[in-house]
Enzyme design. Structure first.
Site, mmCIF file in Angstrom:
data_model
loop_
_atom_site.group_PDB
_atom_site.id
_atom_site.type_symbol
_atom_site.label_atom_id
_atom_site.label_comp_id
_atom_site.label_asym_id
_atom_site.label_seq_id
_atom_site.Cartn_x
_atom_site.Cartn_y
_atom_site.Cartn_z
ATOM 1 N N TYR A 292 1.430 -8.990 15.094
ATOM 2 C CA TYR A 292 0.985 -10.287 14.589
ATOM 3 C C TYR A 292 2.175 -11.251 14.544
ATOM 4 C CZ TYR A 292 -1.217 -13.612 11.276
ATOM 5 O OH TYR A 292 -1.726 -14.726 10.656
ATOM 6 N N CYS A 293 2.011 -12.435 15.144
ATOM 7 C CA CYS A 293 3.015 -13.496 15.111
ATOM 8 C C CYS A 293 4.338 -12.961 15.688
ATOM 9 C CB CYS A 293 3.153 -14.037 13.692
ATOM 10 S SG CYS A 293 4.178 -15.515 13.537
ATOM 11 N N LEU A 294 5.444 -13.095 14.974
ATOM 12 C CA LEU A 294 6.724 -12.598 15.478
ATOM 13 C C LEU A 294 6.687 -11.095 15.702
ATOM 14 C CD1 LEU A 294 9.651 -12.992 16.253
ATOM 15 C CD2 LEU A 294 10.250 -13.070 13.820
ATOM 16 N N LEU A 320 -1.670 -10.740 18.196
ATOM 17 C CA LEU A 320 -2.403 -11.675 17.356
ATOM 18 C C LEU A 320 -1.530 -12.905 17.101
ATOM 19 C CD1 LEU A 320 -3.780 -9.153 14.688
ATOM 20 C CD2 LEU A 320 -4.817 -9.810 16.873
#
Length: 564
Positions: A292-294, A320
């Site tokens: 998710y993200c980073l 994501l």
């Protein structure tokens, strides 16, 4: 002195902004044609506004300028009456003129133009008639109805928030969402721990589970429990209920003595260590990896590095709201140039980390209409109090970033785009995303200020994998925390999806958008079905022992999540 200036500016480099305006102004002075255009435009807007006011006095007329679709400041009916409609139209014409003035000046660099446009918009938004008692009809109505009690309540709200900021305190009501009590409630245990991560395995609730476990790598810019909020909106709880074995990484919140932790440390001591642990618990199974993200960016680096070694442990890879190409990072890129990074490095030199409050300030500026000015009107002028939700409480639970890691992240990914352009070094070896061959499920969010979906879409051109791409309605967090049913479900939620084999995806995000049909509801069930299709059967749930803490099993949500 410079460190004090950094703190005062909340991490935004005045030098970077000044350079942008200097570039704009010097080229504007040397452009008589642009000056003449702006003079003519200003006079034209003035005449248009005078005509509008005259017609409004005589009984009304159509607006001379419409706000942008996402600008809801003047949409209530009260703004249709004089003199408030005149105030609103004057402001919007003024805003339009300044946008025209900032753009199209020959010779100004693209980055400087974008910074100047953004900074000017922030300054103009301060002076919106909606922000002042005397020019906001809704506030005036409330003043007359309550005898000014709303302003007294608003002052109390402001005082409370100011005290919270100055004392580095927590927002009112946040104690109701303490991890393990109000949020992060899915039962589980810590099955592995090192100096950087705790690995949580969640307890099964079905007699059989999928053979391949899920390993979730959240971003360390946030605490993991955004994916395990309340039982009504927990992605972890949903996955466990569908019969998946779920492992979650919980990152340590670093301190000053962690200043030298870099991206390689987060890769090896973090993600790779978690993979090794899961393989030791379920040695004959491959892994559905989720980032998710980073955390998704780090997962893509790991997936490419492991694939290059000849045998990847990943059955599938799910990203994501995660970027792998940072060439067009959206408005967040406005805060990333050499001046800005040097400014942040000076800030981090003293403490050894970047405080989450500095990042929160930048994110608030990007979406200032919703996060700053609407709050001013709602809480400080109208005197109302916005209920604290689980998501807002999580957002206030800020984390820190080690100085070295943050500098590497900004320079190598954002500034130089090394990962997408095949120059990124992980443990001394170049990482090529084209080495990834595992099937991918990639979720982007429609109104994302952190990972713009047109940037996320570029994964199609970077990997040699079939990609199922999903575009979910909402923003960076809300579109991910998107339960399919129950009180936390979003009635307006929708998503688009399409699967493309290598080389067959549309070459632009707009073409993809035009070809992908919108479907109502949450994307979670779609992802679950995809995971089942890419799994190889069912087994009895694994029985993994918990890490012992003071002689007792360490249970979810673990210890690292409580670090301030």
């Amino acid at each position: 002195m410079k460190v004090a200036l950094v703190r005062f500016a909340h991490g935004i480099s005045p030098g970077s902004v000044a350079l942008a305006y200097a570039d704009w102004l010097s080229h504007l002075v040397a452009s008589p044609s642009k000056q003449a255009e702006l003079v003519a435009s200003g006079l034209g807007n003035w005449l248009i506004w005078l005509q509008y006011v005259q017609q409004a006095v005589q009984g009304g007329c159509a607006r001379c300028v419409e706000p942008l679709p996402q600008d809801k400041r003047f949409s209530p009916q009260a703004w249709e009456a004089l003199p408030f409609n005149a105030f609103a139209q004057a402001f919007l014409l003024h805003d339009q003129w300044w946008t025209r003035a900032m753009k199209g000046v020959r010779g100004v660099s693209k980055h400087h133009q974008e910074v100047a446009v953004f900074s000017t918009r922030q300054w103009l938004d301060m002076w919106s008639p909606s922000n002042f008692v005397a020019t906001n009809p809704q506030v005036l109505k409330q003043v007359f109805a309550t005898g000014g009690a709303n302003l007294a309540s608003g002052l109390a709200n402001w005082s409370r928030d100011a005290l919270t900021v100055f004392t580095h305190g927590k927002p009112r009501g946040v104690s109701a969402f303490f991890p393990g009590q109000g949020v992060a409630l899915t039962p589980g245990k810590v099955v592995f721990k090192n100096a950087l991560i705790e690995l949580i395995q969640y307890d099964p609730v079905t007699p059989e589970v999928g053979k391949e476990p899920l390993l979730i790598i959240p971003s360390w810019i946030m605490k993991y429990y955004i994916l395990d909020l309340t039982p009504a909106d927990s992605l972890v709880g949903y996955l466990v209920a569908q019969g998946h074995t779920v492992y979650m990484v919980s990152w340590k919140n670093p301190h000053g003595n962690d200043r030298n932790l870099g991206m390689d440390d987060y890769l090896e001591t973090g993600l790779m260590a978690a993979v090794t642990a899961v393989q030791s618990f379920q040695p004959r199974q491959r892994i559905h990896a989720v980032g998710y993200c980073l955390g998704g960016t780090l997962l893509s680096i790991a997936a490419a590095a492991l694939a290059a070694r000849g045998h990847s442990p990943f059955k599938t890879v799910t990203l994501l709201a995660a970027q792998t190409d940072f060439h067009e990072p959206g408005e967040l890129g406005l805060f990333i140039d050499e001046s800005q990074i040097a400014f942040l490095e000076d800030l981090m030199a003293e403490s050894g980390y970047l405080d989450g409050r500095q990042m929160a300030g930048a994110f608030a500026l990007i979406n200032s209409k919703d996060l700053v000015w609407s709050k001013l009107v709602h809480e400080y002028l109208m005197g109302a109090q916005t209920p604290l939700t689980a998501l807002r409480a999580w957002n206030a639970d800020a984390t820190r970033l080690p100085a070295r890691m943050h500098s590497e992240y900004l320079r190598r990914l954002y500034l130089h785009n090394d990962l997408a352009e095949g120059r990124y070094l992980a443990q001394g070896k170049v990482v090529h995303l084209s080495d990834i061959e595992a099937d991918m499920f990639v979720v982007a969010t429609e109104h994302d200020h952190v990972s713009p979906w047109k940037s996320v879409y570029k994964i199609h051109q970077l990997v040699r994998s079939p990609v199922t791409f999903v575009l979910s309605s909402g923003g960076h967090n809300v579109a991910i925390v998107n339960p399919p049913e129950g009180p936390a479900a979003f009635p307006q939620a929708s998503y688009r999806t399409a699967t493309h084999v290598v080389g067959k995806a549309p070459d632009s995000h707009n073409k993809w958008l035009n070809s992908a049909r919108s479907k109502p509801g949450s994307w979670w069930p779609c992802w679950h079905r995809w995971l089942v299709e890419h799994s190889s059967g069912r087994i009895k749930p694994p029985n993994t022992p918990a890490v012992l803490l003071n002689g007792k099993p360490s249970l979810a949500p673990g210890c690292y999540v409580f670090e301030d």
